[in-house]
Design a protein around this motif. Structure first.
Motif, PDB file in Angstrom:
ATOM      1  N   ARG B  49       0.815  -1.209   0.000  1.00 43.80           N
ATOM      2  CA  ARG B  49       0.000   0.000   0.000  1.00 43.80           C
ATOM      3  C   ARG B  49       0.856   1.270   0.000  1.00 43.80           C
ATOM      4  O   ARG B  49       0.459   2.298  -0.541  1.00 43.80           O
ATOM      5  CB  ARG B  49      -0.909  -0.011   1.225  1.00 43.80           C
ATOM      6  CG  ARG B  49      -2.196   0.766   1.059  1.00 43.80           C
ATOM      7  CD  ARG B  49      -2.899   0.869   2.377  1.00 43.80           C
ATOM      8  NE  ARG B  49      -2.293   1.869   3.239  1.00 43.80           N
ATOM      9  CZ  ARG B  49      -2.491   3.173   3.142  1.00 43.80           C
ATOM     10  NH1 ARG B  49      -3.278   3.651   2.214  1.00 43.80           N
ATOM     11  NH2 ARG B  49      -1.904   4.025   3.970  1.00 43.80           N
ATOM     12  N   MET B  50       2.049   1.156   0.576  1.00 43.36           N
ATOM     13  CA  MET B  50       2.940   2.322   0.671  1.00 43.36           C
ATOM     14  C   MET B  50       3.381   2.820  -0.700  1.00 43.36           C
ATOM     15  O   MET B  50       3.763   3.968  -0.853  1.00 43.36           O
ATOM     16  CB  MET B  50       4.196   1.967   1.479  1.00 43.36           C
ATOM     17  CG  MET B  50       3.970   1.875   2.953  1.00 43.36           C
ATOM     18  SD  MET B  50       5.526   1.740   3.845  1.00 43.36           S
ATOM     19  CE  MET B  50       6.195   0.193   3.243  1.00 43.36           C
ATOM     20  N   TYR B  51       3.348   1.909  -1.684  1.00 41.08           N
ATOM     21  CA  TYR B  51       3.870   2.265  -3.009  1.00 41.08           C
ATOM     22  C   TYR B  51       2.798   2.838  -3.934  1.00 41.08           C
ATOM     23  O   TYR B  51       3.030   2.998  -5.121  1.00 41.08           O
ATOM     24  CB  TYR B  51       4.555   1.049  -3.636  1.00 41.08           C
ATOM     25  CG  TYR B  51       5.658   0.507  -2.743  1.00 41.08           C
ATOM     26  CD1 TYR B  51       6.843   1.227  -2.573  1.00 41.08           C
ATOM     27  CD2 TYR B  51       5.494  -0.678  -2.047  1.00 41.08           C
ATOM     28  CE1 TYR B  51       7.837   0.754  -1.726  1.00 41.08           C
ATOM     29  CE2 TYR B  51       6.489  -1.159  -1.198  1.00 41.08           C
ATOM     30  CZ  TYR B  51       7.645  -0.436  -1.046  1.00 41.08           C
ATOM     31  OH  TYR B  51       8.621  -0.889  -0.202  1.00 41.08           O
ATOM     32  N   GLY B  52       1.616   3.057  -3.377  1.00 40.79           N
ATOM     33  CA  GLY B  52       0.573   3.751  -4.144  1.00 40.79           C
ATOM     34  C   GLY B  52      -0.496   2.861  -4.738  1.00 40.79           C
ATOM     35  O   GLY B  52      -0.459   1.627  -4.632  1.00 40.79           O
ATOM     36  N   TYR B  53      -1.453   3.537  -5.369  1.00 43.77           N
ATOM     37  CA  TYR B  53      -2.660   2.901  -5.902  1.00 43.77           C
ATOM     38  C   TYR B  53      -2.355   1.777  -6.887  1.00 43.77           C
ATOM     39  O   TYR B  53      -2.916   0.692  -6.803  1.00 43.77           O
ATOM     40  CB  TYR B  53      -3.523   3.994  -6.566  1.00 43.77           C
ATOM     41  CG  TYR B  53      -4.712   3.453  -7.317  1.00 43.77           C
ATOM     42  CD1 TYR B  53      -5.870   3.080  -6.641  1.00 43.77           C
ATOM     43  CD2 TYR B  53      -4.679   3.319  -8.706  1.00 43.77           C
ATOM     44  CE1 TYR B  53      -6.961   2.578  -7.332  1.00 43.77           C
ATOM     45  CE2 TYR B  53      -5.769   2.813  -9.396  1.00 43.77           C
ATOM     46  CZ  TYR B  53      -6.905   2.446  -8.707  1.00 43.77           C
ATOM     47  OH  TYR B  53      -7.975   1.937  -9.390  1.00 43.77           O
TER      48      TYR B  53
END
Lengths: 113, 146
Positions: B49-53
């Motif tokens: 989730r930290m790396y974006g959509y």
């Protein structure tokens, strides 16, 4: 068999996990949430939860309890087979390191909002 | 007797196989180790989730197949067993379902500890099975059966 403080840690965190995990799993259940698993895996819903201070607190407590529980359990098993003080110290250092990395890696997506 | 004499090592997890508590003890350990492995995978998966959509959606799509859903079913069943047996162990440790061992005093009476453990184990199995049946519908939906 884990002894004394280790066993108490396992019991206390285990009881806590039993309650928190039911809440965590019910979020993904089709019984309680329309769309169940699929709804809760959606980016918007995950982000909404992670942006909420109460959910953040809930997940940090759950993560800490689960990691502490598994750390104590694995350490208890390892201690049965590694009896030398040097070996046990090594196990302590290794497990602490691995579990600390897991904690940091687990906490980052929660607090990143 | 030497320090290691009489030790069975990892075989002690299994034998004697006919001993119910030993069987539960072994299953508790195996499910515990399995759940620990899953925990690390779950932490890794969630960290996407930290790396974006885009990364999160790709991860969700990657996990969207019958093999992973079946794996998830095994994880939930293992967690149910581990949890139900864990509650039994806590109740036992607190002396709520089996009295703590005391010195036998004449005239000796039959010790009902085993029967109480059996009863609690059956109760925990029913509890676990009840939740498992409850969870089964979710997995049938995930596996596309319902």
């Amino acid at each position: 068999m884990a002894d004394g403080r280790l066993r108490l840690t396992i019991y206390f965190t285990g009881a806590l996990i039993a309650i928190l995990l039911l809440i965590h799993l019910s979020l993904f259940s089709f019984w309680f949430v329309e769309g169940g698993y699929y709804t809760n895996m959606e980016w918007e819903n995950v982000s909404a939860r992670m942006g909420n201070i109460l959910w953040d607190t809930f997940y940090i407590i759950l993560l800490s309890a689960v990691l502490l529980h598994s750390y104590s359990g694995i350490k208890g098993i390892a201690y049965e087979y590694i009896t030398s003080s040097g070996g046990r110290r090594l196990i302590d250092v290794l497990l602490t390191l691995i579990w600390l990395i897991a904690f940091v890696y687990g906490v980052l997506p929660i607090i990143s909002g | 007797m030497g320090e290691k004499e009489g030790r069975r090592g990892i075989l002690g997890w299994i034998f004697p196989i006919t001993n119910l508590e030993r069987l539960l003890y072994t299953l508790h350990r195996i499910t515990g180790i399995g759940l620990t492995l899953y925990l690390f995978i779950h932490i890794y998966e969630t960290s996407m989730r930290m790396y974006g959509y885009e990364t999160w959606t790709a991860t969700a799509e990657f996990l969207e197949n019958p093999l992973f859903h079946f794996g998830l079913l095994l994880v939930v069943l293992a967690a149910l067993f581990h949890g139900a047996n864990g509650i039994r162990l806590i109740l036992q440790e607190l002396g709520l379902i089996a009295p703590k061992p005391t010195q036998p005093v004449y005239p000796y009476r039959k010790y009902h500890r085993d029967r109480k453990i059996w009863m609690t184990t059956i109760l925990m199995l029913i509890l676990g099975a009840g939740v498992a049946v409850f969870a089964l519908r979710d997995f049938l939906i995930l596996l596309g059966v319902m």
